[in-house]
Design a protein around this motif. Structure first.
Motif, short mmCIF file in Angstrom:
data_model
loop_
_atom_site.label_atom_id
_atom_site.label_comp_id
_atom_site.label_asym_id
_atom_site.label_seq_id
_atom_site.Cartn_x
_atom_site.Cartn_y
_atom_site.Cartn_z
N LYS A 1 0.84 -1.20 0.00
CA LYS A 1 0.00 0.00 0.00
C LYS A 1 0.88 1.25 0.00
O LYS A 1 0.58 2.24 0.68
N GLU A 2 1.94 1.23 -0.80
CA GLU A 2 2.90 2.33 -0.75
C GLU A 2 2.30 3.67 -1.17
O GLU A 2 2.70 4.73 -0.69
N VAL A 3 1.30 3.66 -2.07
CA VAL A 3 0.71 4.91 -2.54
C VAL A 3 0.00 5.63 -1.39
O VAL A 3 0.19 6.83 -1.17
N GLU A 4 -0.83 4.89 -0.63
CA GLU A 4 -1.54 5.50 0.49
C GLU A 4 -0.58 5.98 1.57
O GLU A 4 -0.74 7.05 2.14
N ILE A 5 0.46 5.17 1.85
CA ILE A 5 1.43 5.55 2.88
C ILE A 5 2.22 6.78 2.43
O ILE A 5 2.43 7.72 3.21
N PHE A 6 2.65 6.81 1.18
CA PHE A 6 3.38 7.95 0.64
C PHE A 6 2.55 9.22 0.75
O PHE A 6 3.03 10.26 1.21
N ARG A 7 1.30 9.13 0.36
CA ARG A 7 0.42 10.31 0.39
C ARG A 7 0.19 10.80 1.81
O ARG A 7 0.18 12.00 2.07
N SER A 8 0.06 9.86 2.75
CA SER A 8 -0.22 10.26 4.14
C SER A 8 0.99 10.92 4.80
O SER A 8 0.85 11.61 5.81
N ILE A 9 2.19 10.72 4.24
CA ILE A 9 3.39 11.39 4.75
C ILE A 9 3.58 12.74 4.08
O ILE A 9 3.86 13.76 4.73
N ILE A 10 3.42 12.78 2.76
CA ILE A 10 3.71 13.99 1.99
C ILE A 10 2.68 15.09 2.22
O ILE A 10 3.02 16.27 2.38
N GLN A 11 1.40 14.74 2.24
CA GLN A 11 0.36 15.77 2.34
C GLN A 11 0.51 16.67 3.57
O GLN A 11 0.51 17.90 3.45
N PRO A 12 0.64 16.12 4.77
CA PRO A 12 0.78 17.00 5.93
C PRO A 12 2.07 17.83 5.90
O PRO A 12 2.06 19.01 6.27
N LEU A 13 3.18 17.22 5.47
CA LEU A 13 4.46 17.91 5.51
C LEU A 13 4.56 19.01 4.46
O LEU A 13 5.13 20.08 4.71
N VAL A 14 4.01 18.76 3.26
CA VAL A 14 4.16 19.70 2.15
C VAL A 14 2.96 20.64 2.04
O VAL A 14 3.10 21.87 2.03
N LEU A 15 1.76 20.06 1.97
CA LEU A 15 0.58 20.89 1.73
C LEU A 15 0.11 21.62 2.98
O LEU A 15 -0.36 22.76 2.91
N ARG A 16 0.27 21.00 4.15
CA ARG A 16 -0.22 21.62 5.38
C ARG A 16 0.92 22.17 6.25
O ARG A 16 0.65 22.74 7.30
N GLU A 17 2.14 21.97 5.78
CA GLU A 17 3.32 22.51 6.46
C GLU A 17 3.37 22.12 7.93
O GLU A 17 3.67 22.93 8.81
N ARG A 18 3.08 20.85 8.21
CA ARG A 18 3.15 20.34 9.59
C ARG A 18 4.60 19.99 9.94
O ARG A 18 5.38 19.58 9.08
N ASN A 19 4.95 20.15 11.21
CA ASN A 19 6.28 19.81 11.68
C ASN A 19 6.31 18.39 12.23
O ASN A 19 5.28 17.85 12.65
N LEU A 20 7.50 17.80 12.23
CA LEU A 20 7.70 16.56 12.97
C LEU A 20 7.93 16.95 14.43
O LEU A 20 8.91 17.62 14.76
N ARG A 21 7.03 16.56 15.29
CA ARG A 21 7.09 16.96 16.69
C ARG A 21 7.76 15.87 17.52
O ARG A 21 7.21 14.78 17.71
N LEU A 22 8.94 16.16 18.03
CA LEU A 22 9.65 15.24 18.90
C LEU A 22 9.36 15.59 20.36
O LEU A 22 8.59 16.50 20.65
N GLU A 23 10.00 14.89 21.28
CA GLU A 23 9.68 15.07 22.70
C GLU A 23 9.99 16.48 23.18
O GLU A 23 9.21 17.07 23.94
N ARG A 24 11.09 17.08 22.72
CA ARG A 24 11.52 18.37 23.26
C ARG A 24 11.53 19.50 22.24
O ARG A 24 11.98 20.61 22.54
N GLY A 25 11.08 19.24 21.03
CA GLY A 25 11.07 20.30 20.02
C GLY A 25 10.57 19.80 18.68
O GLY A 25 10.27 18.61 18.52
N ASP A 26 10.47 20.71 17.72
CA ASP A 26 9.93 20.39 16.40
C ASP A 26 11.00 20.48 15.33
O ASP A 26 11.95 21.27 15.43
N LEU A 27 10.80 19.68 14.27
CA LEU A 27 11.62 19.74 13.07
C LEU A 27 10.74 20.17 11.91
O LEU A 27 9.69 19.56 11.67
#
Length: 214
Positions: A88-114
């Protein structure tokens, strides 16, 4: 078709992360996926074949005063590579790219964001991977275990610490056979791996392992 995503990340601020950063990165990525596609996120989390694989956060780190930690530098950029081998690589790929690129979401770690500043991807079929491997004249793999490593022995509850060639390559073979097309599956016995794969260790360091019972 297997896909590789490369993220160029910049910390929002300086903060500490563990030397073994995989758990925090994986948890953060699942959170990103959950926002875009709960089904894909649940499938990735529950899949017995490890739908995605993460490389370490690569870049220049600062010294941390916390034991077994390193500090990210807000003036540096860090690379993170994500491999997708699930059917199911298409669905997984889309679920990673959409938030990071289209919605500009950060990767939130325990003590800060990337924050993702650049995202690129590439694909290669299983046939392409086999073809390129066959063109290598002097095949070898170079492993660097930066922390203690254990590999489960087949379907048992027994684990092999500091795994030797038989455990490592059988684990790789099992992963390949679980995701590749039927015609590309490989039937290699563990004894063949032990007989024909040569180990050439370059260095051996011991680790102090802290174990908590929860």
């Amino acid at each position: 078709m297997p896909q590789k995503i490369t993220l160029i990340l910049r910390p929002e601020s300086g903060f500490d992360i563990p030397y073994s950063d995989g758990y925090q990165l994986y948890s953060s990525l699942l959170g990103i996926m959950q926002e875009a596609d709960e089904t894909a996120a649940s499938h990735t989390h529950d899949s017995p074949i490890s739908s995605i694989s993460l490389g370490p956060l690569e870049g220049k780190f600062l010294h941390s005063h916390r034991s077994r930690h390193k500090a990210v530098d807000p003036n540096e950029r860090y690379n993170l590579k994500i491999g997708i081998t699930d059917p199911k690589e298409v669905e997984i790929f889309r679920s990673i790219i959409q938030p990071l690129v289209l919605r500009e979401r950060n990767l939130r770690l325990e003590r800060g964001d990337l924050r993702a500043e650049e995202v690129s991807s590439s694909t290669a079929s299983f046939q392409d991977i086999v073809k390129s491997a066959g063109e290598v004249k002097n095949p070898y793999l170079d492993f660097e275990f930066k922390s203690p490593v254990c590999i489960q022995y087949r379907n048992s509850k027994v684990i092999e610490m500091f795994p030797h060639r038989e455990a490592v390559f059988h684990s790789l073979l099992s992963k390949w056979n679980s995701v590749c097309p039927e015609e590309l599956r490989m039937n290699i016995e563990r004894d063949e791996m032990a007989r024909y794969i040569v180990e050439k260790p370059l260095a051996y360091d011991t680790h102090s392992v802290v174990v908590n019972t929860v």
